[in-house]
Design a protein around this motif. Structure first.
Motif, PDB file in Angstrom:
ATOM      1  N   LEU A   1     -95.897 -68.612  46.087  1.00 51.40           N
ATOM      2  CA  LEU A   1     -97.395 -68.737  45.616  1.00 51.40           C
ATOM      3  C   LEU A   1     -97.666 -68.739  44.505  1.00 51.40           C
ATOM      4  CD1 LEU A   1     -99.117 -66.670  48.648  1.00 51.40           C
ATOM      5  CD2 LEU A   1     -98.478 -69.046  48.711  1.00 51.40           C
ATOM      6  N   SER A   2     -96.878 -68.504  43.421  1.00 48.58           N
ATOM      7  CA  SER A   2     -97.058 -68.429  41.881  1.00 48.58           C
ATOM      8  C   SER A   2     -96.238 -68.895  41.091  1.00 48.58           C
ATOM      9  CB  SER A   2     -96.837 -66.846  41.629  1.00 48.58           C
ATOM     10  OG  SER A   2     -97.827 -65.936  42.283  1.00 48.58           O
ATOM     11  N   ASN A   3     -94.978 -69.353  41.317  1.00 48.03           N
ATOM     12  CA  ASN A   3     -94.195 -70.266  40.415  1.00 48.03           C
ATOM     13  C   ASN A   3     -94.708 -71.554  40.405  1.00 48.03           C
ATOM     14  OD1 ASN A   3     -92.440 -71.152  38.846  1.00 48.03           O
ATOM     15  ND2 ASN A   3     -90.379 -70.163  40.045  1.00 48.03           N
ATOM     16  N   GLY A   4     -94.726 -72.206  39.554  1.00 50.35           N
ATOM     17  CA  GLY A   4     -95.293 -73.730  39.478  1.00 50.35           C
ATOM     18  C   GLY A   4     -96.920 -73.760  39.315  1.00 50.35           C
ATOM     19  N   HIS A   5     -97.724 -72.559  39.587  1.00 47.59           N
ATOM     20  CA  HIS A   5     -99.150 -72.600  39.502  1.00 47.59           C
ATOM     21  C   HIS A   5     -99.658 -71.679  38.499  1.00 47.59           C
ATOM     22  CE1 HIS A   5     -98.803 -74.539  43.524  1.00 47.59           C
ATOM     23  NE2 HIS A   5     -97.809 -73.618  43.820  1.00 47.59           N
ATOM     24  N   CYS A   6     -99.039 -71.830  37.193  1.00 47.53           N
ATOM     25  CA  CYS A   6     -99.264 -70.961  36.222  1.00 47.53           C
ATOM     26  C   CYS A   6    -100.617 -71.027  35.714  1.00 47.53           C
ATOM     27  CB  CYS A   6     -98.437 -71.194  34.823  1.00 47.53           C
ATOM     28  SG  CYS A   6     -98.769 -72.823  34.193  1.00 47.53           S
ATOM     29  N   TYR A   7    -101.544 -72.023  35.621  1.00 45.14           N
ATOM     30  CA  TYR A   7    -102.901 -72.118  35.414  1.00 45.14           C
ATOM     31  C   TYR A   7    -103.568 -71.008  36.258  1.00 45.14           C
ATOM     32  CZ  TYR A   7    -101.444 -76.156  32.622  1.00 45.14           C
ATOM     33  OH  TYR A   7    -100.776 -77.006  31.783  1.00 45.14           O
TER      34      TYR A   7
ATOM     35  N   MET B   1     -97.657 -83.413  28.443  1.00 42.81           N
ATOM     36  CA  MET B   1     -98.047 -82.188  28.560  1.00 42.81           C
ATOM     37  C   MET B   1     -97.049 -81.487  29.469  1.00 42.81           C
ATOM     38  SD  MET B   1    -100.786 -81.243  26.802  1.00 42.81           S
ATOM     39  CE  MET B   1    -101.620 -79.952  28.117  1.00 42.81           C
ATOM     40  N   PHE B   2     -95.767 -82.057  29.807  1.00 41.07           N
ATOM     41  CA  PHE B   2     -94.794 -81.582  31.025  1.00 41.07           C
ATOM     42  C   PHE B   2     -94.261 -80.402  30.757  1.00 41.07           C
ATOM     43  CE2 PHE B   2     -91.828 -82.790  27.792  1.00 41.07           C
ATOM     44  CZ  PHE B   2     -90.649 -81.917  27.915  1.00 41.07           C
ATOM     45  N   ALA B   3     -94.220 -79.638  29.442  1.00 43.32           N
ATOM     46  CA  ALA B   3     -93.705 -78.445  29.271  1.00 43.32           C
ATOM     47  C   ALA B   3     -94.828 -77.445  28.954  1.00 43.32           C
ATOM     48  CB  ALA B   3     -92.989 -78.573  28.179  1.00 43.32           C
ATOM     49  N   ASP B   4     -96.123 -77.742  29.170  1.00 40.14           N
ATOM     50  CA  ASP B   4     -97.183 -76.887  28.978  1.00 40.14           C
ATOM     51  C   ASP B   4     -97.325 -75.529  30.109  1.00 40.14           C
ATOM     52  OD1 ASP B   4     -99.544 -76.379  27.282  1.00 40.14           O
ATOM     53  OD2 ASP B   4    -100.660 -76.588  29.014  1.00 40.14           O
ATOM     54  N   HIS B   5     -97.505 -74.681  29.860  1.00 46.16           N
ATOM     55  CA  HIS B   5     -97.369 -73.239  30.383  1.00 46.16           C
ATOM     56  C   HIS B   5     -98.611 -72.382  30.048  1.00 46.16           C
ATOM     57  CE1 HIS B   5     -95.461 -70.421  33.148  1.00 46.16           C
ATOM     58  NE2 HIS B   5     -95.237 -69.459  32.206  1.00 46.16           N
ATOM     59  N   CYS B   6     -98.771 -71.477  31.042  1.00 51.59           N
ATOM     60  CA  CYS B   6     -99.912 -70.711  30.877  1.00 51.59           C
ATOM     61  C   CYS B   6     -99.740 -69.175  31.290  1.00 51.59           C
ATOM     62  CB  CYS B   6    -101.181 -71.102  31.798  1.00 51.59           C
ATOM     63  SG  CYS B   6    -102.690 -70.133  31.355  1.00 51.59           S
TER      64      CYS B   6
ATOM     65  N   ASP C   1     -96.218 -63.279  32.691  1.00 55.47           N
ATOM     66  CA  ASP C   1     -95.815 -64.458  33.059  1.00 55.47           C
ATOM     67  C   ASP C   1     -95.867 -64.668  34.584  1.00 55.47           C
ATOM     68  OD1 ASP C   1     -94.334 -66.934  33.645  1.00 55.47           O
ATOM     69  OD2 ASP C   1     -93.505 -67.066  31.686  1.00 55.47           O
ATOM     70  N   THR C   2     -96.763 -64.993  35.182  1.00 58.49           N
ATOM     71  CA  THR C   2     -96.891 -65.165  36.542  1.00 58.49           C
ATOM     72  C   THR C   2     -95.775 -65.976  37.301  1.00 58.49           C
ATOM     73  OG1 THR C   2     -98.646 -66.752  36.541  1.00 58.49           O
ATOM     74  CG2 THR C   2     -99.307 -64.492  36.385  1.00 58.49           C
ATOM     75  N   SER C   3     -95.356 -66.925  36.572  1.00 60.85           N
ATOM     76  CA  SER C   3     -94.154 -67.754  37.133  1.00 60.85           C
ATOM     77  C   SER C   3     -92.829 -66.986  37.407  1.00 60.85           C
ATOM     78  CB  SER C   3     -93.946 -68.910  36.494  1.00 60.85           C
ATOM     79  OG  SER C   3     -95.333 -69.881  36.569  1.00 60.85           O
ATOM     80  N   ALA C   4     -92.572 -66.140  36.252  1.00 53.98           N
ATOM     81  CA  ALA C   4     -91.384 -65.217  36.498  1.00 53.98           C
ATOM     82  C   ALA C   4     -91.720 -64.173  37.089  1.00 53.98           C
ATOM     83  CB  ALA C   4     -91.133 -64.958  34.895  1.00 53.98           C
TER      84      ALA C   4
ATOM     85  N   PRO D   1     -83.556 -65.692  47.634  1.00 55.17           N
ATOM     86  CA  PRO D   1     -83.036 -65.177  46.125  1.00 55.17           C
ATOM     87  C   PRO D   1     -84.234 -65.314  45.031  1.00 55.17           C
ATOM     88  CG  PRO D   1     -81.240 -66.763  47.032  1.00 55.17           C
ATOM     89  CD  PRO D   1     -82.550 -66.591  47.955  1.00 55.17           C
ATOM     90  N   ASN D   2     -85.144 -66.178  45.274  1.00 63.68           N
ATOM     91  CA  ASN D   2     -86.041 -66.387  44.399  1.00 63.68           C
ATOM     92  C   ASN D   2     -87.318 -65.438  44.428  1.00 63.68           C
ATOM     93  OD1 ASN D   2     -86.683 -67.817  46.451  1.00 63.68           O
ATOM     94  ND2 ASN D   2     -88.095 -69.259  45.510  1.00 63.68           N
ATOM     95  N   GLU D   3     -87.393 -64.764  45.753  1.00 61.52           N
ATOM     96  CA  GLU D   3     -88.529 -63.891  46.107  1.00 61.52           C
ATOM     97  C   GLU D   3     -87.938 -62.532  45.809  1.00 61.52           C
ATOM     98  OE1 GLU D   3     -91.433 -64.492  47.165  1.00 61.52           O
ATOM     99  OE2 GLU D   3     -91.419 -66.564  47.673  1.00 61.52           O
ATOM    100  N   MET D   4     -87.900 -62.289  44.807  1.00 60.82           N
ATOM    101  CA  MET D   4     -87.534 -60.715  44.362  1.00 60.82           C
ATOM    102  C   MET D   4     -88.291 -59.474  44.705  1.00 60.82           C
ATOM    103  SD  MET D   4     -88.261 -60.554  40.038  1.00 60.82           S
ATOM    104  CE  MET D   4     -89.961 -60.648  39.627  1.00 60.82           C
ATOM    105  N   TYR D   5     -89.549 -59.722  44.842  1.00 58.41           N
ATOM    106  CA  TYR D   5     -90.462 -58.602  45.418  1.00 58.41           C
ATOM    107  C   TYR D   5     -90.168 -58.386  46.749  1.00 58.41           C
ATOM    108  CZ  TYR D   5     -92.388 -58.135  40.936  1.00 58.41           C
ATOM    109  OH  TYR D   5     -92.617 -57.937  39.559  1.00 58.41           O
ATOM    110  N   SER D   6     -89.571 -59.257  47.532  1.00 56.83           N
ATOM    111  CA  SER D   6     -89.235 -58.986  48.960  1.00 56.83           C
ATOM    112  C   SER D   6     -87.746 -58.701  49.182  1.00 56.83           C
ATOM    113  CB  SER D   6     -89.471 -60.352  49.889  1.00 56.83           C
ATOM    114  OG  SER D   6     -88.581 -61.305  49.644  1.00 56.83           O
TER     115      SER D   6
END
Length: 231
Positions: A58-64, A104-109, A124-127, A189-194
């Protein structure tokens, strides 16, 4: 191997070393219980921010959106907080994205927080991690294009809530549609908090279910679906 591939390889080696060192020294940390408890009181789309921001899906890729959501945890404190918009190496050097036509492909928030004692932290909410600012700059070399101050964030949220007020009593009915998909991601593997032994995402989902009386919500939704001929 071409130049881009070599740059990407070197970036990953350096980032991995800095990540491991940062975790060992405490300059990189996961979200702590104090933050998570605060995020329980912030809602978006009928879901608490504690669940949204602990879920990589729900977070990675939705940084804004997610950086804005994270910033809300600090608006009622004496700490300074701002949203930073910048290109970062993890996107800028990734060959997967470099052929995009969008400049803007590399833009991050991400969120920059300055605590009352002067400590500067990056969320960093994506990480899904909290970084010492100097270390984050060493890892990602952000090229900043824009910053939104604490006052600007508060004004934006005020206007947004006027047009799209969050009503948890109504919006909680989204939970039977969303939570099962999150629960299916446990242990990936990417869901570290679970992950086994951590399980913070599971804890927050169970907490939320108790808060909204999830079984009753599911029952009411099931009855409505039958009533209107969807079952």
């Amino acid at each position: 191997m071409n130049i881009r591939e070599e740059q990407w390889k070197l970036h990953n080696i350096k980032e991995r070393k800095l990540l491991i060192n940062g975790l060992k020294t405490g300059k990189i940390t996961p979200y702590d219980d104090e933050l998570i408890e605060k995020l329980r009181t912030i809602y978006y789309g009928g879901m608490p921010a504690s669940i949204i921001l602990l879920s990589d899906g729900l977070s990675n890729g939705h940084c804004y959106d997610r950086a804005l959501l994270m910033s809300r945890a600090f608006l009622d404190t004496d700490d300074d907080v701002k949203l930073v918009y910048a290109t970062i190496d993890s996107i800028r050097l990734n060959p997967q994205y470099q052929n995009r036509d969008d400049p803007m492909f590399a833009d991050h928030c991400f969120v920059e927080r300055t605590t009352s004692n002067g400590k500067k932290l990056i969320y960093d909410t994506s990480a899904g991690l909290i970084y010492d600012k100097k270390l984050y700059w060493m890892m990602e070399h952000p090229k900043v294009r824009k910053e939104n101050s604490k006052e600007a964030i508060m004004e934006f949220i005020k206007l947004d809530e006027e047009y799209y007020p969050e009503n948890i009593e109504i919006d909680k009915y989204a939970s039977p549609l969303i939570l099962p998909f999150i629960e299916m991601s446990y242990g990936r593997p990417n869901e570290m908090y679970s992950m086994l032994g951590i399980e913070l995402l599971q804890r927050e989902i169970e907490h939320f279910k108790n808060v909204i009386n999830y079984d009753q919500v599911c029952k009411e939704m099931d009855e409505d679906m039958k009533k209107y001929g969807f079952k």
